[in-house]
Motif scaffolding. Structure first.
Motif, PDB file in Angstrom:
ATOM      1  N   THR A 154       0.814  -1.214   0.000  1.00  0.00           N
ATOM      2  CA  THR A 154       0.000   0.000   0.000  1.00  0.00           C
ATOM      3  C   THR A 154       0.847   1.263   0.000  1.00  0.00           C
ATOM      4  O   THR A 154       0.357   2.327  -0.382  1.00  0.00           O
ATOM      5  N   ASP A 155       2.125   1.138   0.439  1.00  0.00           N
ATOM      6  CA  ASP A 155       2.947   2.344   0.584  1.00  0.00           C
ATOM      7  C   ASP A 155       4.406   2.124   0.202  1.00  0.00           C
ATOM      8  O   ASP A 155       5.252   2.985   0.467  1.00  0.00           O
ATOM      9  N   GLY A 156       4.705   0.988  -0.428  1.00  0.00           N
ATOM     10  CA  GLY A 156       6.078   0.711  -0.812  1.00  0.00           C
ATOM     11  C   GLY A 156       6.868  -0.092   0.199  1.00  0.00           C
ATOM     12  O   GLY A 156       7.995  -0.505  -0.082  1.00  0.00           O
ATOM     13  N   THR A 157       6.287  -0.347   1.369  1.00  0.00           N
ATOM     14  CA  THR A 157       6.962  -1.113   2.415  1.00  0.00           C
ATOM     15  C   THR A 157       6.230  -2.431   2.637  1.00  0.00           C
ATOM     16  O   THR A 157       5.016  -2.427   2.913  1.00  0.00           O
ATOM     17  N   VAL A 158       6.937  -3.549   2.519  1.00  0.00           N
ATOM     18  CA  VAL A 158       6.332  -4.869   2.706  1.00  0.00           C
ATOM     19  C   VAL A 158       6.143  -5.131   4.193  1.00  0.00           C
ATOM     20  O   VAL A 158       7.101  -5.057   4.973  1.00  0.00           O
ATOM     21  N   ARG A 159       4.904  -5.437   4.586  1.00  0.00           N
ATOM     22  CA  ARG A 159       4.635  -5.800   5.980  1.00  0.00           C
ATOM     23  C   ARG A 159       5.089  -7.226   6.232  1.00  0.00           C
ATOM     24  O   ARG A 159       4.794  -8.139   5.447  1.00  0.00           O
ATOM     25  N   GLN A 160       5.787  -7.435   7.315  1.00  0.00           N
ATOM     26  CA  GLN A 160       6.325  -8.755   7.647  1.00  0.00           C
ATOM     27  C   GLN A 160       5.391  -9.482   8.623  1.00  0.00           C
ATOM     28  O   GLN A 160       4.543  -8.882   9.284  1.00  0.00           O
ATOM     29  N   GLY A 161       5.570 -10.806   8.705  1.00  0.00           N
ATOM     30  CA  GLY A 161       4.865 -11.608   9.697  1.00  0.00           C
ATOM     31  C   GLY A 161       3.413 -11.881   9.404  1.00  0.00           C
ATOM     32  O   GLY A 161       2.661 -12.275  10.309  1.00  0.00           O
ATOM     33  N   LEU A 162       2.993 -11.708   8.163  1.00  0.00           N
ATOM     34  CA  LEU A 162       1.586 -11.911   7.817  1.00  0.00           C
ATOM     35  C   LEU A 162       1.269 -13.352   7.431  1.00  0.00           C
ATOM     36  O   LEU A 162       0.111 -13.775   7.522  1.00  0.00           O
ATOM     37  N   TYR A 163       2.258 -14.092   6.964  1.00  0.00           N
ATOM     38  CA  TYR A 163       2.034 -15.426   6.413  1.00  0.00           C
ATOM     39  C   TYR A 163       2.872 -16.449   7.171  1.00  0.00           C
ATOM     40  O   TYR A 163       4.088 -16.308   7.260  1.00  0.00           O
TER      41      TYR A 163
END
Length: 446
Positions: free
Chosen positions: A99-108
């Motif tokens: 959504t903003d260029g930064t990959v969110r970690q810990g989702l999968y």
């Protein structure tokens, strides 16, 4: 005369207006030109929008095979520019949609106690045993090969990855489809093959069976088929792209592109009728305040759209082919602002997007979706009463799902219509192609 009736008027569906000029014979400016008036729905069948079979658009390519047709299409300056942009996207290292260029970690995360399904592996092993050595070399890629990202959905060939179904013997095509069947739910397999058959219907309607048929698809295997180790397969071509990954007992089916022009036939019901009906029920249930947030644009060709929001090939889609790293901000109404009934309708739409997954895998993926329900966004373009073509997107940290109505390419409707449908499904923040789970697997193994 109502907008609904105006759309059914031939003058609105054939060339001639100042905002309706051919770009290259296949795409017109009308599909991306703002219109103050409503974009209504055609009042009659898609058959009314068939080109005459002697039309130069059809006659000049009749008899070409898929390679000859591709070479002919490459001559168009518009397409050359488009392919150059897509190639630059393909050449980027994979990060994933954000959504903003930064990959969110810990989702999968991988399951602690997986239910391992060996049916896809067994079917893939059988397929490989039927192929010649040369065919096996053509169909096989490393599990993280960049060729995963080469898929596309036009009827002309861009990247040649794997084996082309229409070039193979019948028994080898059957073995490929057995892999697809063994990997998907029965309902999912039916939907994918229905889209492939609708491609054949289109080829028949325009008398171009060597350009568009039920075998107009590439198939490849990534990694060594295994019960637990990461591996997968890819099927893609006109209006169909399915990427299947198995890793540590979890299945990921994303990206997915499914569509059709037309999305129904004399013998097949509309491909996404139930999904569209539920989405319309949801958007029709919104309060005025909710609708003010959810309806981002009043029309699929709303003049309020910023420059570049409409694309002559993708139209309103933002998560299609080669968009693996796109930054897509949230828009619409947030799940936290929906009531329980509305959340249930939204979840039903999501479940239909996940139909390709087998029941247990779909349940696990829906649980992942449920964990982010309040941070899920629903956006809508168009009227909310079903009187216009529409676009909608569902977006959260773990899913992007789109449905869009398109103008004609092989049919002569110059404006979007509900008988030409494109849909996409993605797992943002890095889990398209199962990449996030493959990374977790490798971390655990090491």
């Amino acid at each position: 005369m109502s907008p609904h009736e105006r759309q059914g008027d031939p003058a609105d569906q054939t060339p001639g207006g100042p905002a309706d000029q051919d770009i290259d014979g296949f795409f017109s400016t009308a599909r991306v030109s703002a219109r103050q008036e409503a974009v209504g729905l055609p009042t009659d069948s898609y058959n009314r929008y068939l080109f005459d079979l002697d039309d130069p658009k059809l006659a000049e390519v009749r008899g070409m095979d898929y390679e000859e047709f591709a070479q002919d299409r490459y001559k168009a300056p518009f397409l050359q520019d488009l392919l150059a942009v897509w190639q630059s996207m393909y050449d980027e290292p994979f990060t994933g949609i954000t959504t903003d260029g930064t990959v969110r970690q810990g989702l999968y995360e991988l399951p602690d106690d997986p239910l391992v399904d060996d049916a896809p592996q067994r079917a893939a092993d059988h397929l490989l045993s039927t192929l010649t050595e040369a065919e096996r070399q053509s169909v096989a890629y490393p599990v993280t090969a960049r060729e995963w990202r080469a898929w596309s959905n036009p009827e002309f060939v861009i990247h040649r990855v794997g084996l082309r179904l229409e070039d193979l013997a019948t028994e080898k095509v059957a073995a490929i489809l057995d892999v697809v069947r063994a990997s998907l739910s029965p309902e999912g397999y039916e939907r994918v093959t229905a889209a492939m058959e609708l491609n054949a219907v289109l080829g028949h309607l325009v008398d171009l069976p060597t350009v568009m048929n039920a075998g107009s698809y590439w198939f490849s295997v990534f990694g060594q088929p295994d019960r637990r180790e990461p591996w997968g397969w890819q099927l893609f071509g006109h209006h169909v792209a399915v990427n299947f990954v198995s890793v540590g007992g979890r299945h990921v089916i994303a990206p997915v592109f499914l569509g059709a022009e037309p999305a129904l036939s004399d013998t097949q019901p509309p491909l996404f009728a139930a999904r569209e009906a539920t989405a319309l029920e949801l958007v029709g249930s919104l309060t005025d305040s909710q609708r003010d947030s959810a309806v981002v644009y009043a029309s699929v060709l709303d003049p309020q759209m910023p420059e570049g929001r409409l694309h002559p090939a993708d139209e309103r889609h933002v998560a299609g082919a080669f968009q693996d790293n796109r930054v897509i901000p949230y828009e619409g109404v947030q799940g936290a602002d929906l009531n329980s009934t509305q959340r249930g309708l939204l979840r039903t739409v999501v479940e239909d997007f996940l139909l390709l997954l087998k029941d247990s895998q779909r349940t696990a993926t829906l649980a992942q979706y449920d964990a982010h329900m309040e941070d899920t966004w629903f956006s809508w373009y168009g009227a909310t009463d079903g009187s216009q073509p529409f676009y909608f997107r569902i977006q959260s940290p773990v899913i992007i799902a789109e449905l869009d109505h398109h103008a004609g390419v092989w049919l002569n409707n110059r404006l979007p219509a509900r008988f030409h449908v494109h849909t996409t499904l993605r797992h943002p923040n890095g889990n398209d192609y199962g990449r996030a789970l493959i990374t977790r697997w490798n971390q655990q193994v090491k």
